[in-house]
Design an enzyme around this catalytic site. Sequence first.
Site, PDB file in Angstrom:
ATOM      1  N   CYS A 346       0.802  -1.194  -0.190  1.00 33.22           N
ATOM      2  CA  CYS A 346      -0.048  -0.004  -0.081  1.00 33.22           C
ATOM      3  C   CYS A 346       0.868   1.094  -0.151  1.00 33.22           C
ATOM      4  CB  CYS A 346      -0.972   0.102   1.074  1.00 33.22           C
ATOM      5  SG  CYS A 346      -1.902  -1.473   1.194  1.00 33.22           S
ATOM      6  N   TYR A 375      21.364  -8.538  -3.459  1.00 32.38           N
ATOM      7  CA  TYR A 375      20.629  -7.721  -2.930  1.00 32.38           C
ATOM      8  C   TYR A 375      19.145  -7.714  -3.192  1.00 32.38           C
ATOM      9  CZ  TYR A 375      25.443  -6.186  -2.655  1.00 32.38           C
ATOM     10  OH  TYR A 375      26.823  -6.128  -2.181  1.00 32.38           O
TER      11      TYR A 375
HETATM   12  N1  LLP Z   1      33.024  -5.148   0.403  1.00 32.54           N
HETATM   13  C1  LLP Z   1      32.296  -4.284   1.211  1.00 32.54           C
HETATM   14  C2  LLP Z   1      33.024  -3.579   2.438  1.00 32.54           C
HETATM   15  C3  LLP Z   1      31.287  -3.723   0.651  1.00 32.54           C
HETATM   16  O1  LLP Z   1      30.720  -2.882   1.540  1.00 32.54           O
HETATM   17  C4  LLP Z   1      30.398  -4.220  -0.222  1.00 32.54           C
HETATM   18  C5  LLP Z   1      28.939  -3.853  -0.716  1.00 32.54           C
HETATM   19  C6  LLP Z   1      30.910  -5.243  -1.047  1.00 32.54           C
HETATM   20  C7  LLP Z   1      32.121  -5.816  -0.749  1.00 32.54           C
HETATM   21  C8  LLP Z   1      30.297  -5.921  -2.190  1.00 32.54           C
HETATM   22  O2  LLP Z   1      30.289  -5.252  -3.399  1.00 32.54           O
HETATM   23  P1  LLP Z   1      29.680  -5.782  -4.653  1.00 32.54           P
HETATM   24  O3  LLP Z   1      30.687  -6.522  -5.246  1.00 32.54           O
HETATM   25  O4  LLP Z   1      28.298  -6.550  -4.383  1.00 32.54           O
HETATM   26  O5  LLP Z   1      29.313  -4.501  -5.326  1.00 32.54           O
HETATM   27  N2  LLP Z   1      22.222  -2.780  -1.690  1.00 32.54           N
HETATM   28  C9  LLP Z   1      22.828  -2.145  -2.848  1.00 32.54           C
HETATM   29  C10 LLP Z   1      24.412  -2.647  -2.741  1.00 32.54           C
HETATM   30  C11 LLP Z   1      25.138  -2.263  -1.373  1.00 32.54           C
HETATM   31  C12 LLP Z   1      26.286  -2.533  -1.564  1.00 32.54           C
HETATM   32  C13 LLP Z   1      27.072  -2.507   0.054  1.00 32.54           C
HETATM   33  N3  LLP Z   1      28.515  -2.848   0.116  1.00 32.54           N
HETATM   34  C14 LLP Z   1      22.049  -2.556  -3.953  1.00 32.54           C
HETATM   35  O6  LLP Z   1      21.150  -3.169  -3.837  1.00 32.54           O
HETATM   36  O7  LLP Z   1      22.759  -1.990  -5.211  1.00 32.54           O
END
Ligand code: LLP
Length: 421
Positions: A346, A375
Amino acid sequence: MDHFLYRDGLLHAEDVAITDIAATVGTPFYCYSAATLTRHYHLFTEALAPLPHLVCFAIKSLSNVAVLKLLGDLGAGMDVVSGGEYLRARAAGVPGERIVFSGVGKTRDEMRLALTGGIRQFNVESEPELRALSEVAVSLGVRAPIALRVNPDVDAKTHEKIATGKSENKFGVPIAKAREVYAEAASLPGIDVVGIDVHIGSQLTELAPFEAAFTKVRDLTQALRADGHNIRRLDLGGGLGIPYTRSNEAPPLPTEYGAMIHRVLGDLGCEIEIEPGRLISGNAGILVSQVIYVKNGEGRDFLILDAAMNDLVRPSMYGAHHDIIPVVEPAAASPAQAFDVVGPVCETGDTFAKARALPHLAEGDLVAFRSAGAYGAVMASEYNTRPLVPEVLVKGDHFAVIRARPTFDEILSRDTIPEWL
Ligand code: LLP
């Protein structure tokens, strides 16, 4: 490349028809492909093969223990950001020496948990955290291996909510201050300095910001070594982006990323750690949902699905795009229709897409959100008392529910009415 393809007119995850899973599990549900997860993990190990390395999967992107076991059994390390994620990694059988602990707000309880259970390294983000960690380690009679997360003040050129490497962000220690903080670290009785950590953001679609940050890390490595620190590991974080649309996006490939790391840091004699999440899990998962109603509004048609913002929050939280495809393959010539794709929650924010061109769809049809492995399930909630969406893992012609949909009895039994009410 992933393993969600049409076969005989039906969307399949590897060798399993999505319709077969839907008939057993009901909708909505997340579905992951083991072959895609495996392939994406190996893209990184191959890209870094010339260097000593450890690929630590960022659990925050997809934390189901079955998925962690799959990756852990391939040799992956894990990047955790909470005591809960640490316990997930351990439950999946990953040994402490392959777990790195990141995050700006580790509590003393979380430090104790990891120090007693086994840990490869803490990525420390501030001086108060460094002092707390030393105290906890001393109280346990051990020394905590650490890398200091430095903030290189680099623009990651990504969505503002997931950029982490600018000086105004809460993450890390300003790189200009790093030598001072390393000097303090070396003087603390519970701390063992092992390396440097950096992570500048997520969904990066260019290599240049990474290269700018890694070049600063290279200079810092040399300066710290000159100061007498034994820098032997570089944790370069995660962040490599993925294509969310089939058509126009082409983020750098892991091979290009690996070659750049080799070029910038390869001669330092350090072990390289990376923390990819999205690139391993993102395109290894879909969210399957059913059309509840097609509603003809004023000047627009709404496709009302049984999935909502509580199941996949990225579109409403970041304005993120996810391709939506029908589970029954549309005929090549079928005309497109523009739909606003929405869920039953909603609030108007519960909108997945506006004026999205889709083939003809009707009540009861199944659709799949692509690129939903990262995510997706991890950010789901029970808003509107909608049961947490279940997760299914496919491998070849096998599928299994790896997190069941909770029953309403389970949901209601978590609340208690105080006696005095
Ligand atoms: N290492 C650290 C310290 C991080 O903070 C993150 C992601 C990663 C690795 C992994 O990053 P990746 O390879 O997945 O880009 N919820 C958001 C994304 C948040 C990312 C947070 N940190 C979304 O849905 O786009």
